[in-house]
Design a protein around this motif. Structure first.
Motif, short mmCIF file in Angstrom:
data_model
loop_
_atom_site.label_atom_id
_atom_site.label_comp_id
_atom_site.label_asym_id
_atom_site.label_seq_id
_atom_site.Cartn_x
_atom_site.Cartn_y
_atom_site.Cartn_z
N LEU A 66 -19.13 40.50 64.69
CA LEU A 66 -17.94 40.59 63.85
C LEU A 66 -18.15 39.77 62.60
O LEU A 66 -18.50 38.58 62.67
N SER A 67 -17.99 40.41 61.47
CA SER A 67 -18.07 39.70 60.19
C SER A 67 -16.71 39.77 59.52
O SER A 67 -16.17 40.86 59.29
N ASN A 68 -16.13 38.63 59.27
CA ASN A 68 -14.79 38.59 58.67
C ASN A 68 -14.76 37.50 57.61
O ASN A 68 -14.77 36.30 57.93
N ASP A 69 -14.79 37.90 56.36
CA ASP A 69 -14.71 36.92 55.28
C ASP A 69 -13.81 37.47 54.18
O ASP A 69 -13.21 38.53 54.31
N TRP A 70 -13.72 36.72 53.12
CA TRP A 70 -12.83 37.08 52.02
C TRP A 70 -13.59 37.07 50.71
O TRP A 70 -14.43 36.21 50.47
N GLU A 71 -13.30 38.05 49.89
CA GLU A 71 -13.86 38.10 48.55
C GLU A 71 -12.82 37.57 47.58
O GLU A 71 -11.70 38.09 47.51
N ALA A 72 -13.16 36.50 46.88
CA ALA A 72 -12.22 35.90 45.94
C ALA A 72 -12.34 36.58 44.57
O ALA A 72 -13.43 36.74 44.03
N LYS A 73 -11.21 37.01 44.04
CA LYS A 73 -11.17 37.65 42.73
C LYS A 73 -10.22 36.87 41.82
O LYS A 73 -9.11 36.51 42.22
N LYS A 74 -10.65 36.63 40.61
CA LYS A 74 -9.82 35.88 39.67
C LYS A 74 -8.98 36.82 38.82
O LYS A 74 -9.49 37.77 38.23
N LEU A 75 -7.68 36.56 38.76
CA LEU A 75 -6.78 37.33 37.92
C LEU A 75 -7.04 36.98 36.46
O LEU A 75 -7.18 35.80 36.11
N THR A 76 -7.12 37.98 35.60
CA THR A 76 -7.47 37.73 34.20
C THR A 76 -6.46 38.28 33.20
O THR A 76 -6.47 37.88 32.05
N HIS A 77 -5.59 39.20 33.64
CA HIS A 77 -4.69 39.85 32.67
C HIS A 77 -3.40 39.02 32.55
O HIS A 77 -2.41 39.28 33.23
N ASP A 78 -3.44 38.03 31.67
CA ASP A 78 -2.32 37.11 31.47
C ASP A 78 -1.78 37.33 30.06
O ASP A 78 -2.44 37.00 29.06
N ARG A 79 -0.58 37.88 29.94
CA ARG A 79 -0.05 38.35 28.66
C ARG A 79 1.29 37.70 28.34
O ARG A 79 2.11 37.44 29.23
N ASP A 80 1.54 37.44 27.05
CA ASP A 80 2.84 36.89 26.66
C ASP A 80 3.21 37.31 25.24
O ASP A 80 2.37 37.78 24.48
N ILE A 81 4.47 37.16 24.92
CA ILE A 81 4.98 37.44 23.58
C ILE A 81 6.20 36.57 23.33
O ILE A 81 6.93 36.23 24.27
N GLU A 82 6.39 36.19 22.08
CA GLU A 82 7.58 35.44 21.69
C GLU A 82 8.16 36.10 20.44
O GLU A 82 7.45 36.39 19.48
N LEU A 83 9.48 36.34 20.48
CA LEU A 83 10.16 36.99 19.37
C LEU A 83 11.29 36.10 18.88
O LEU A 83 12.08 35.58 19.68
#
Length: 294
Positions: A66-83
């Protein structure tokens, strides 16, 4: 003066808008058990098990692996706006409605189209990374059914669940499906002088029409969302949502009223931030296939 948290105020309204306008919303409904490690990283499960061995009818069982591990992925789509909103442009006696109009316009004209564009282009990027199925056949009314059957057959061979598959298509591809050779058609007359020719599904696969502007292989997100200089058209995507993880980690919408701080002066400041991403599960890459411009 007050600071209004409109992420909470308009929570239900925004959910309805996204459900109606966001073409890729179905992709967010799967793999709900996937969790965040921290503010930037999401854990994607990777599990494999060995198969049966012949039982010897003696004491004990055959040992498996049994092989059970986790693949870590980094979130990159960080968006903002100021009006900045001048007080002369807003009716203070109806502040909520005015901000709701600003919010609705921003979401429908900017945020929602960008989210779809990012997710579909990210699927292309992930398929490329994992050497997934990307076909460049020029699809016409004469060969569409054959192309569709080929992708369905490949998924069947890979044991991708039949129930729940979705076919995302551009309007041009939707027209080809309507005209496709080899498909039997039944016209529905729902009211006098009204004929409905919309194709909602094919072989129990749900068909979702997506504006072609949201179905490009790459985008430039420097200022808003625009097709990249090397962008190609994605014609259709056949996918089972179980093969992806699409999450919004953080959503922030606030309005600062006049005098809240030195920056607002006599005006209002509207801020919006959204942080999320989409990832294709490496072990389920067979659950996604697309046809693109060569």
């Amino acid at each position: 003066m007050a600071v209004y948290n409109y992420a909470e105020t308009f929570s239900n309204l925004l959910q309805e808008v996204y459900k109606k306008e966001l073409c890729s919303d179905e992709l967010t409904q799967s793999n709900q058990g996937v969790t965040f490690i921290n503010a930037q990283t999401i854990k994607l499960p990777r599990m494999s098990v060995s198969g049966y061995k012949d039982h010897t009818r003696t004491i004990g069982f055959n040992a498996g692996t049994l092989s059970n591990d986790w693949e870590a992925k980094k979130l990159t789509h960080d968006r903002d706006i100021e009006l900045f909103i001048d007080p002369m442009d807003i009716d203070e006696t109806n502040l909520t409605l005015s901000v709701a109009n600003i919010q609705h316009t921003f979401e429908t004209e900017q945020a929602i189209p960008e989210k779809d564009s990012y997710r579909f282009s990210k699927l292309f990027s992930e398929l490329t990374t994992y050497s997934g199925r990307i076909d460049h056949t020029v699809v016409t009314a004469a060969n569409f059914l054959g192309a569709f059957d080929e992708e369905m057959s490949r998924m069947d061979e890979a044991s991708v669940p039949e129930e729940g598959r979705i076919l995302y298509v551009t309007p041009a591809m939707a027209k080809i499906i309507k005209e496709a050779e080899g498909i039997q058609r039944v016209m529905s007359v729902s009211a006098p002088n009204k004929i409905v020719r919309t194709v909602h599904s094919l072989d129990d696969v749900q068909i979702e029409k997506v504006p072609s502007s949201r179905m490009k292989t790459v985008y430039d997100f420097t200022d808003g969302c625009k097709p990249g200089s090397a962008a190609k058209q994605i014609n259709f995507i056949l996918i089972h949502p179980s093969c992806v993880v699409a999450r919004d980690k953080y959503s922030y919408i606030k309005l600062f009223t006049p005098g809240t701080d030195s920056r607002t002066a006599d005006g209002y400041i509207y801020q919006n931030r959204n942080y999320g991403d989409l990832f294709l599960l490496e072990k389920k890459v067979a659950g996604c296939a697309m046809n693109t411009q060569a």
